[in-house]
Design a protein around this motif. Structure first.
Motif, PDB file in Angstrom:
ATOM      1  N   PRO A 342      15.067 -14.105 -12.553  1.00  0.00           N
ATOM      2  CA  PRO A 342      15.688 -13.696 -11.302  1.00  0.00           C
ATOM      3  C   PRO A 342      15.120 -12.408 -10.714  1.00  0.00           C
ATOM      4  N   SER A 343      14.822 -12.484  -9.444  1.00  0.00           N
ATOM      5  CA  SER A 343      14.500 -11.342  -8.582  1.00  0.00           C
ATOM      6  C   SER A 343      13.412 -10.433  -9.124  1.00  0.00           C
ATOM      7  N   CYS A 344      12.497 -10.970  -9.916  1.00  0.00           N
ATOM      8  CA  CYS A 344      11.351 -10.173 -10.358  1.00  0.00           C
ATOM      9  C   CYS A 344      10.183 -10.462  -9.441  1.00  0.00           C
ATOM     10  N   GLY A 345       9.553  -9.434  -8.944  1.00  0.00           N
ATOM     11  CA  GLY A 345       8.428  -9.610  -8.039  1.00  0.00           C
ATOM     12  C   GLY A 345       7.090  -9.556  -8.733  1.00  0.00           C
ATOM     13  N   SER A 346       7.063  -9.765 -10.040  1.00  0.00           N
ATOM     14  CA  SER A 346       5.837  -9.555 -10.796  1.00  0.00           C
ATOM     15  C   SER A 346       4.903 -10.748 -10.802  1.00  0.00           C
ATOM     16  N   ASN A 347       5.129 -11.694  -9.939  1.00  0.00           N
ATOM     17  CA  ASN A 347       4.276 -12.868  -9.918  1.00  0.00           C
ATOM     18  C   ASN A 347       2.886 -12.462  -9.436  1.00  0.00           C
ATOM     19  N   GLU A 348       2.482 -12.846  -8.254  1.00  0.00           N
ATOM     20  CA  GLU A 348       1.212 -12.381  -7.695  1.00  0.00           C
ATOM     21  C   GLU A 348       1.460 -11.508  -6.471  1.00  0.00           C
ATOM     22  N   ARG A 349       2.709 -11.143  -6.253  1.00  0.00           N
ATOM     23  CA  ARG A 349       3.053 -10.383  -5.057  1.00  0.00           C
ATOM     24  C   ARG A 349       3.384  -8.934  -5.371  1.00  0.00           C
ATOM     25  N   TYR A 350       3.348  -8.573  -6.634  1.00  0.00           N
ATOM     26  CA  TYR A 350       3.742  -7.216  -7.014  1.00  0.00           C
ATOM     27  C   TYR A 350       2.926  -6.764  -8.212  1.00  0.00           C
ATOM     28  N   LYS A 351       2.365  -5.580  -8.113  1.00  0.00           N
ATOM     29  CA  LYS A 351       1.667  -4.966  -9.238  1.00  0.00           C
ATOM     30  C   LYS A 351       2.015  -3.483  -9.262  1.00  0.00           C
ATOM     31  N   SER A 352       1.809  -2.868 -10.404  1.00  0.00           N
ATOM     32  CA  SER A 352       1.960  -1.420 -10.480  1.00  0.00           C
ATOM     33  C   SER A 352       0.723  -0.835 -11.148  1.00  0.00           C
ATOM     34  N   ILE A 353       0.374   0.378 -10.739  1.00  0.00           N
ATOM     35  CA  ILE A 353      -0.800   1.068 -11.259  1.00  0.00           C
ATOM     36  C   ILE A 353      -0.363   2.409 -11.808  1.00  0.00           C
ATOM     37  N   ASN A 354      -0.798   2.717 -13.013  1.00  0.00           N
ATOM     38  CA  ASN A 354      -0.505   4.014 -13.610  1.00  0.00           C
ATOM     39  C   ASN A 354      -1.420   5.086 -13.036  1.00  0.00           C
ATOM     40  N   CYS A 355      -1.076   6.346 -13.302  1.00  0.00           N
ATOM     41  CA  CYS A 355      -1.857   7.451 -12.755  1.00  0.00           C
ATOM     42  C   CYS A 355      -3.278   7.496 -13.301  1.00  0.00           C
ATOM     43  N   ASP A 356      -3.532   6.838 -14.426  1.00  0.00           N
ATOM     44  CA  ASP A 356      -4.892   6.782 -14.964  1.00  0.00           C
ATOM     45  C   ASP A 356      -5.692   5.609 -14.413  1.00  0.00           C
ATOM     46  N   GLY A 357      -5.075   4.820 -13.533  1.00  0.00           N
ATOM     47  CA  GLY A 357      -5.766   3.702 -12.899  1.00  0.00           C
ATOM     48  C   GLY A 357      -5.561   2.368 -13.568  1.00  0.00           C
ATOM     49  N   SER A 358      -4.882   2.327 -14.706  1.00  0.00           N
ATOM     50  CA  SER A 358      -4.639   1.050 -15.377  1.00  0.00           C
ATOM     51  C   SER A 358      -3.575   0.266 -14.620  1.00  0.00           C
ATOM     52  N   VAL A 359      -3.780  -1.043 -14.541  1.00  0.00           N
ATOM     53  CA  VAL A 359      -2.853  -1.894 -13.800  1.00  0.00           C
ATOM     54  C   VAL A 359      -1.850  -2.505 -14.756  1.00  0.00           C
ATOM     55  N   GLN A 360      -0.626  -2.657 -14.280  1.00  0.00           N
ATOM     56  CA  GLN A 360       0.450  -3.221 -15.092  1.00  0.00           C
ATOM     57  C   GLN A 360       0.986  -4.477 -14.432  1.00  0.00           C
ATOM     58  N   TRP A 361       1.265  -5.474 -15.224  1.00  0.00           N
ATOM     59  CA  TRP A 361       1.894  -6.689 -14.721  1.00  0.00           C
ATOM     60  C   TRP A 361       3.361  -6.418 -14.386  1.00  0.00           C
ATOM     61  N   CYS A 362       3.972  -5.506 -15.117  1.00  0.00           N
ATOM     62  CA  CYS A 362       5.376  -5.200 -14.893  1.00  0.00           C
ATOM     63  C   CYS A 362       5.598  -3.702 -15.029  1.00  0.00           C
ATOM     64  N   ALA A 363       6.254  -3.109 -14.057  1.00  0.00           N
ATOM     65  CA  ALA A 363       6.483  -1.666 -14.084  1.00  0.00           C
ATOM     66  C   ALA A 363       7.480  -1.267 -15.163  1.00  0.00           C
ATOM     67  N   HIS A 364       8.382  -2.182 -15.533  1.00  0.00           N
ATOM     68  CA  HIS A 364       9.396  -1.855 -16.530  1.00  0.00           C
ATOM     69  C   HIS A 364       8.871  -1.982 -17.956  1.00  0.00           C
ATOM     70  N   LEU A 365       8.031  -2.993 -18.189  1.00  0.00           N
ATOM     71  CA  LEU A 365       7.534  -3.242 -19.539  1.00  0.00           C
ATOM     72  C   LEU A 365       6.080  -2.826 -19.617  1.00  0.00           C
ATOM     73  N   LYS A 366       5.857  -1.531 -19.728  1.00  0.00           N
ATOM     74  CA  LYS A 366       4.497  -1.006 -19.688  1.00  0.00           C
ATOM     75  C   LYS A 366       3.794  -1.182 -21.034  1.00  0.00           C
ATOM     76  N   ASN A 367       2.473  -1.067 -20.962  1.00  0.00           N
ATOM     77  CA  ASN A 367       1.617  -1.042 -22.146  1.00  0.00           C
ATOM     78  C   ASN A 367       1.683  -2.320 -22.973  1.00  0.00           C
ATOM     79  N   GLN A 368       1.960  -3.427 -22.308  1.00  0.00           N
ATOM     80  CA  GLN A 368       1.893  -4.727 -22.962  1.00  0.00           C
ATOM     81  C   GLN A 368       0.943  -5.616 -22.175  1.00  0.00           C
ATOM     82  N   GLN A 369       0.262  -6.502 -22.872  1.00  0.00           N
ATOM     83  CA  GLN A 369      -0.630  -7.440 -22.208  1.00  0.00           C
ATOM     84  C   GLN A 369       0.184  -8.504 -21.474  1.00  0.00           C
ATOM     85  N   ASP A 370      -0.399  -9.041 -20.404  1.00  0.00           N
ATOM     86  CA  ASP A 370       0.322 -10.004 -19.573  1.00  0.00           C
ATOM     87  C   ASP A 370       0.909 -11.153 -20.383  1.00  0.00           C
TER      88      ASP A 370
END
Length: 449
Positions: A342-370
């Motif tokens: 429900p209501s997660c935008g992490s499909n292909e319409r939402y991404k997050s980027i950390n300050c070091d430039g690494s991209v995250q599939w989910c802003a809440h569950l960081k440092n895990q592989q997709d």
């Protein structure tokens, strides 16, 4: 299958103590699922809702539903073409966590003490720009939001990123926003905000007596006077800006609403509840108390917004409730998320980027592989697959529920998640009650805001 859900004793008790009394009570209701169609009906029998779970489309009818009527409606929905959701591959929303640092010491924020830590990550503009270049390839519309920490500590870096995007990709339509604590504003920052038409969200948690306790500077001094002065300067400079107020206690919701509207003179703001994992509660009882009261007061607020919209005068837009209504009116946009949770935008319409430039599939569950995150979502949130109302679910990401965020599916997770779902369903039924009473006013709140 038919399930009858009753309001919890806590919710009934809370309702009795609210100003609206019975107006904010959430009724018992029945859910009956027939294939892809779900029928929802309050115990009052005043109306029922037929929900097509293939796409979130629903219809409301007066009175009780007979078995023959249910069968006819189910057949009609099954035979009617399923609406095609709008294409989302041309649009992307990117949240850039531009820094971990912050100049405030907010009592509820995980970043409050990071300025005292020596190994805080730095901001790598080059890596951020390279990551952005890869993400936005082939897109036509990009929404960029800068968050932190406090993003305006990195105002020069923000300027560089905006210049890179607008200069390198003229064929793409960009929109920029940032969420700030509002303490930093000078001529150079103001020029950047105006040059790239950056919308600014400022956090103000009520009157000075309350705000300064929750959001002090590192030296303990209050930030309210500085922030409200900067907000006024932004408004006079015609920078698009709004206010976010954090709800630490659901009982404060209506007071914060009145403060933003009457004292700050705002007609647009966002009343954001703290996620349960950040609220300090660790037991099922506290969990139920928090969300039970929150649902009661959000429905009370919706009634007040309807009253405002049906009387002459200034309109008021509150983002949290507009989002809740959006999930019911346009579920294909709001609920098109990762593996249909429900209501997660992490499909292909939402991404997050950390300050070091690494991209995250989910802003809440960081440092895990997709793949690992997706599998964890399926394992821990799998009961959503058979949920009879998931297509218009009012939930937010399960990552905010204890047991999910902590990395392992603790025994407490599933009971807490189910309690959470029960209260959000009650909220949903409360909104249907309001729609049945005055659909035109509710629609006006959502569309005009």
């Amino acid at each position: 299958m038919t399930t009858v859900l009753q309001p919890s004793p806590l919710s009934r008790s809370t309702t009795q103590t609210t100003a609206k009394g019975a107006d904010s009570a959430m009724p018992a209701y029945a859910i009956e699922q027939k294939g892809d169609v779900t029928f929802l009906q309050p115990s009052s029998g005043k109306f029922f809702v037929a929900l097509d779970n293939r796409c979130g489309r629903w219809q409301m009818f007066d009175g009780n539903a007979s078995e023959a009527q249910k069968a006819e409606i189910a057949t009609s929905l099954k035979e009617s073409p399923t609406p095609v959701p709008p294409e989302s591959d041309e649009f992307l929303e990117v949240v850039i966590f531009i820094t971990d640092r912050c100049n405030l010491g907010c009592v509820y924020c995980k970043y409050a003490d990071l300025t005292q830590v020596s190994d805080v990550r730095g901001t790598d503009v080059g890596n951020i720009c390279r990551t952005l270049g890869e993400l936005i390839d082939g897109k036509r519309r990009i929404a960029i939001t800068f968050q932190g920490g406090e993003p305006l500590l990195m105002h020069r870096e923000i300027d560089q990123i905006c210049a890179f995007l607008t200069g390198s990709f003229p064929e793409i339509e960009f929109s920029f926003a940032l969420q700030s604590n509002g303490t930093l504003l000078h001529d150079a920052i103001l020029e950047t905000l105006k040059q790239y038409d950056i919308t600014v969200g400022i956090t103000i948690d009520g009157p000075a007596s309350r705000h300064d306790l929750a959001r002090p500077f590192k030296n303990g001094e209050g930030s309210f006077t500085t922030i409200t002065s900067n907000l006024e300067r932004l408004q006079k400079s015609n920078v698009r800006c709004g206010v976010l107020s954090v709800i630490r206690d659901p009982d404060e919701l209506m007071a914060l609403f009145r403060f933003n509207r009457e004292k700050l003179g705002l007609n647009s703001f966002y009343l954001k509840p703290l996620e349960f994992a950040d609220s300090g509660a660790e037991s099922s009882e506290e969990f139920s108390a928090y969300y039970g009261k929150l649902a009661d007061h959000q429905l009370e607020l919706m009634r007040e917004l309807i009253r405002i919209h049906t009387t002459p005068g200034k309109r008021v837009h509150e983002q949290m409730l507009k989002t809740l209504l959006g999930k019911m009116f346009t579920p294909s946009f709001y609920n098109d998320g990762c593996i249909r949770t429900p209501s997660c935008g992490s499909n292909e319409r939402y991404k997050s980027i950390n300050c070091d430039g690494s991209v995250q599939w989910c802003a809440h569950l960081k440092n895990q592989q997709d793949k690992a995150v997706k599998q964890a979502s399926k394992d821990r949130y799998g009961f959503c697959a058979n949920c009879p109302v998931s297509s218009i679910c009012l939930s937010f990401c399960p990552a905010v529920i204890p047991g999910y965020r902590h990395g392992q599916p603790e025994a407490c997770y599933l009971p807490l998640a189910k309690r959470f779902c029960a209260y959000r369903r009650q909220m949903m039924m409360g909104l249907f009650e309001l729609m049945h009473e005055n659909m035109q006013a509710v629609t006006a709140c959502f569309m005009q805001g």
